[in-house]
Design a protein around this motif. Sequence first.
Motif, PDB file in Angstrom:
ATOM      1  N   SER A  68       0.443  -1.018 -14.651  1.00 48.42           N
ATOM      2  CA  SER A  68       1.185   0.084 -14.233  1.00 48.42           C
ATOM      3  C   SER A  68       0.754   0.453 -12.755  1.00 48.42           C
ATOM      4  CB  SER A  68       1.744   1.118 -15.164  1.00 48.42           C
ATOM      5  OG  SER A  68       0.413   1.599 -15.504  1.00 48.42           O
ATOM      6  N   ARG A  69      -0.427   0.657 -12.635  1.00 50.58           N
ATOM      7  CA  ARG A  69      -1.063   0.775 -11.571  1.00 50.58           C
ATOM      8  C   ARG A  69      -0.915  -0.006 -10.299  1.00 50.58           C
ATOM      9  NH1 ARG A  69      -3.992   5.238 -11.097  1.00 50.58           N
ATOM     10  NH2 ARG A  69      -5.321   4.542  -9.332  1.00 50.58           N
ATOM     11  N   GLU A  70      -0.459  -1.315 -10.690  1.00 52.18           N
ATOM     12  CA  GLU A  70      -0.246  -2.386  -9.674  1.00 52.18           C
ATOM     13  C   GLU A  70       1.185  -2.668  -9.553  1.00 52.18           C
ATOM     14  OE1 GLU A  70      -2.616  -3.477  -7.732  1.00 52.18           O
ATOM     15  OE2 GLU A  70      -3.988  -2.181  -8.852  1.00 52.18           O
ATOM     16  N   CYS A  71       1.977  -1.994 -10.514  1.00 56.68           N
ATOM     17  CA  CYS A  71       3.595  -2.432 -10.272  1.00 56.68           C
ATOM     18  C   CYS A  71       4.371  -1.710  -9.035  1.00 56.68           C
ATOM     19  CB  CYS A  71       4.225  -2.108 -11.545  1.00 56.68           C
ATOM     20  SG  CYS A  71       5.859  -2.488 -11.815  1.00 56.68           S
ATOM     21  N   LEU A  72       4.606  -2.435  -8.089  1.00 55.20           N
ATOM     22  CA  LEU A  72       5.239  -1.793  -6.687  1.00 55.20           C
ATOM     23  C   LEU A  72       6.629  -1.294  -7.009  1.00 55.20           C
ATOM     24  CD1 LEU A  72       4.347  -4.598  -4.406  1.00 55.20           C
ATOM     25  CD2 LEU A  72       3.186  -2.601  -4.680  1.00 55.20           C
ATOM     26  N   ALA A  73       7.106  -1.674  -8.104  1.00 56.14           N
ATOM     27  CA  ALA A  73       8.817  -1.085  -8.408  1.00 56.14           C
ATOM     28  C   ALA A  73       8.637   0.130  -8.920  1.00 56.14           C
ATOM     29  CB  ALA A  73       9.268  -2.193  -9.429  1.00 56.14           C
ATOM     30  N   ASP A  74       7.395   0.730  -9.517  1.00 55.38           N
ATOM     31  CA  ASP A  74       7.316   1.974  -9.872  1.00 55.38           C
ATOM     32  C   ASP A  74       7.622   2.978  -8.877  1.00 55.38           C
ATOM     33  OD1 ASP A  74       6.739   0.998 -12.434  1.00 55.38           O
ATOM     34  OD2 ASP A  74       4.658   1.502 -12.654  1.00 55.38           O
ATOM     35  N   ILE A  75       7.242   2.727  -7.601  1.00 58.19           N
ATOM     36  CA  ILE A  75       7.474   3.766  -6.430  1.00 58.19           C
ATOM     37  C   ILE A  75       9.168   4.149  -6.483  1.00 58.19           C
ATOM     38  CG2 ILE A  75       7.902   2.021  -4.684  1.00 58.19           C
ATOM     39  CD1 ILE A  75       6.140   3.773  -2.776  1.00 58.19           C
ATOM     40  N   PHE A  76       9.845   3.070  -6.855  1.00 61.34           N
ATOM     41  CA  PHE A  76      11.296   3.428  -6.929  1.00 61.34           C
ATOM     42  C   PHE A  76      11.891   4.026  -8.092  1.00 61.34           C
ATOM     43  CE2 PHE A  76      10.793  -0.308  -3.790  1.00 61.34           C
ATOM     44  CZ  PHE A  76      11.012   0.753  -2.608  1.00 61.34           C
ATOM     45  N   THR A  77      11.052   3.902  -9.246  1.00 55.81           N
ATOM     46  CA  THR A  77      11.658   4.342 -10.467  1.00 55.81           C
ATOM     47  C   THR A  77      10.708   5.183 -11.328  1.00 55.81           C
ATOM     48  OG1 THR A  77      10.158   2.705 -11.591  1.00 55.81           O
ATOM     49  CG2 THR A  77      12.251   1.813 -10.869  1.00 55.81           C
ATOM     50  N   LYS A  78       9.658   5.706 -10.930  1.00 57.84           N
ATOM     51  CA  LYS A  78       9.053   6.628 -11.572  1.00 57.84           C
ATOM     52  C   LYS A  78       8.263   7.684 -10.522  1.00 57.84           C
ATOM     53  CE  LYS A  78       7.442   3.404 -14.950  1.00 57.84           C
ATOM     54  NZ  LYS A  78       6.284   2.821 -15.635  1.00 57.84           N
ATOM     55  N   ALA A  79       7.851   9.004 -11.155  1.00 61.26           N
ATOM     56  CA  ALA A  79       7.128   9.860 -10.695  1.00 61.26           C
ATOM     57  C   ALA A  79       5.744   9.743 -10.663  1.00 61.26           C
ATOM     58  CB  ALA A  79       7.437  11.287 -11.287  1.00 61.26           C
ATOM     59  N   LEU A  80       5.124   9.266  -9.388  1.00 59.27           N
ATOM     60  CA  LEU A  80       3.861   8.980  -9.253  1.00 59.27           C
ATOM     61  C   LEU A  80       2.839   9.968  -8.505  1.00 59.27           C
ATOM     62  CD1 LEU A  80       4.346   5.294  -7.740  1.00 59.27           C
ATOM     63  CD2 LEU A  80       3.968   5.955 -10.236  1.00 59.27           C
ATOM     64  N   GLY A  81       1.690   9.751  -9.068  1.00 57.23           N
ATOM     65  CA  GLY A  81       0.548  10.587  -8.349  1.00 57.23           C
ATOM     66  C   GLY A  81       0.496  10.076  -7.059  1.00 57.23           C
ATOM     67  N   LYS A  82       0.026  11.238  -6.214  1.00 59.35           N
ATOM     68  CA  LYS A  82      -0.391  10.983  -4.627  1.00 59.35           C
ATOM     69  C   LYS A  82      -0.988   9.698  -4.434  1.00 59.35           C
ATOM     70  CE  LYS A  82      -1.854  13.329  -0.478  1.00 59.35           C
ATOM     71  NZ  LYS A  82      -2.520  14.415  -0.097  1.00 59.35           N
ATOM     72  N   GLU A  83      -2.086   9.522  -4.963  1.00 61.05           N
ATOM     73  CA  GLU A  83      -2.844   8.383  -5.121  1.00 61.05           C
ATOM     74  C   GLU A  83      -2.174   7.004  -4.963  1.00 61.05           C
ATOM     75  OE1 GLU A  83      -6.558   5.787  -7.211  1.00 61.05           O
ATOM     76  OE2 GLU A  83      -6.640   8.169  -7.143  1.00 61.05           O
ATOM     77  N   VAL A  84      -1.375   6.977  -6.311  1.00 61.07           N
ATOM     78  CA  VAL A  84      -0.710   5.822  -6.456  1.00 61.07           C
ATOM     79  C   VAL A  84       0.322   5.455  -5.542  1.00 61.07           C
ATOM     80  CG1 VAL A  84       0.359   4.187  -8.343  1.00 61.07           C
ATOM     81  CG2 VAL A  84      -1.459   5.640  -8.757  1.00 61.07           C
ATOM     82  N   PHE A  85       1.253   6.464  -5.295  1.00 61.92           N
ATOM     83  CA  PHE A  85       2.345   6.734  -4.247  1.00 61.92           C
ATOM     84  C   PHE A  85       1.870   6.053  -3.027  1.00 61.92           C
ATOM     85  CE2 PHE A  85       5.082   8.612  -1.067  1.00 61.92           C
ATOM     86  CZ  PHE A  85       6.277   8.274  -1.502  1.00 61.92           C
ATOM     87  N   THR A  86       0.702   6.822  -2.501  1.00 59.38           N
ATOM     88  CA  THR A  86       0.339   6.253  -1.175  1.00 59.38           C
ATOM     89  C   THR A  86      -0.190   4.901  -1.304  1.00 59.38           C
ATOM     90  OG1 THR A  86      -0.426   8.684  -0.626  1.00 59.38           O
ATOM     91  CG2 THR A  86      -1.302   6.925   0.611  1.00 59.38           C
ATOM     92  N   LYS A  87      -0.590   4.382  -2.108  1.00 57.45           N
ATOM     93  CA  LYS A  87      -1.174   2.844  -2.230  1.00 57.45           C
ATOM     94  C   LYS A  87       0.133   2.296  -2.144  1.00 57.45           C
ATOM     95  CE  LYS A  87      -3.246  -0.306  -5.227  1.00 57.45           C
ATOM     96  NZ  LYS A  87      -3.745  -0.643  -6.558  1.00 57.45           N
ATOM     97  N   HIS A  88       1.190   2.426  -3.020  1.00 59.33           N
ATOM     98  CA  HIS A  88       2.269   1.636  -2.842  1.00 59.33           C
ATOM     99  C   HIS A  88       2.929   1.723  -1.634  1.00 59.33           C
ATOM    100  CE1 HIS A  88       1.477   0.402  -6.914  1.00 59.33           C
ATOM    101  NE2 HIS A  88       2.323   1.335  -7.608  1.00 59.33           N
ATOM    102  N   ARG A  89       3.077   2.764  -1.049  1.00 62.21           N
ATOM    103  CA  ARG A  89       3.929   3.038   0.228  1.00 62.21           C
ATOM    104  C   ARG A  89       3.341   2.088   1.291  1.00 62.21           C
ATOM    105  NH1 ARG A  89       3.405   8.653   2.816  1.00 62.21           N
ATOM    106  NH2 ARG A  89       1.191   7.610   3.180  1.00 62.21           N
ATOM    107  N   THR A  90       1.982   1.933   1.286  1.00 60.93           N
ATOM    108  CA  THR A  90       1.427   1.311   2.438  1.00 60.93           C
ATOM    109  C   THR A  90       1.268  -0.136   2.215  1.00 60.93           C
ATOM    110  OG1 THR A  90      -0.897   1.533   1.347  1.00 60.93           O
ATOM    111  CG2 THR A  90      -0.325   3.077   3.031  1.00 60.93           C
TER     112      THR A  90
END
Length: 90
Positions: A68-90
């Motif tokens: 789940s820390r590597e699932c890019l789709a989570d940025i669109f479907t879940k509330a993520l912590g700042k660290e994971v959100f920033t990682k996926h966003r970049t």
Amino acid sequence: MLWIERMLKDLHLLEFSEIPIIFCGNLSAQRLASNPIFHAKSKHIEVAYHFVREQVMAKEVELQHVSSRECLADIFTKALGKEVFTKHRT
């Protein structure tokens, strides 16, 4: 994915030499799709899951787990912590 693969093959545009891989973040769904034995609890599952199971058993598609820390789709479907959100966003 299977529909696109078959359409490209029918149009003689592309031949796939490897089994397509579907990355799945749900271990329970992956185990259910890979298990050839139906359980009493699984008889009322949607037709889509049975279709995926048939495709896995026929070696038409392969399922692989993705954390789940590597699932890019989570940025669109879940509330993520700042660290994971920033990682996926970049």
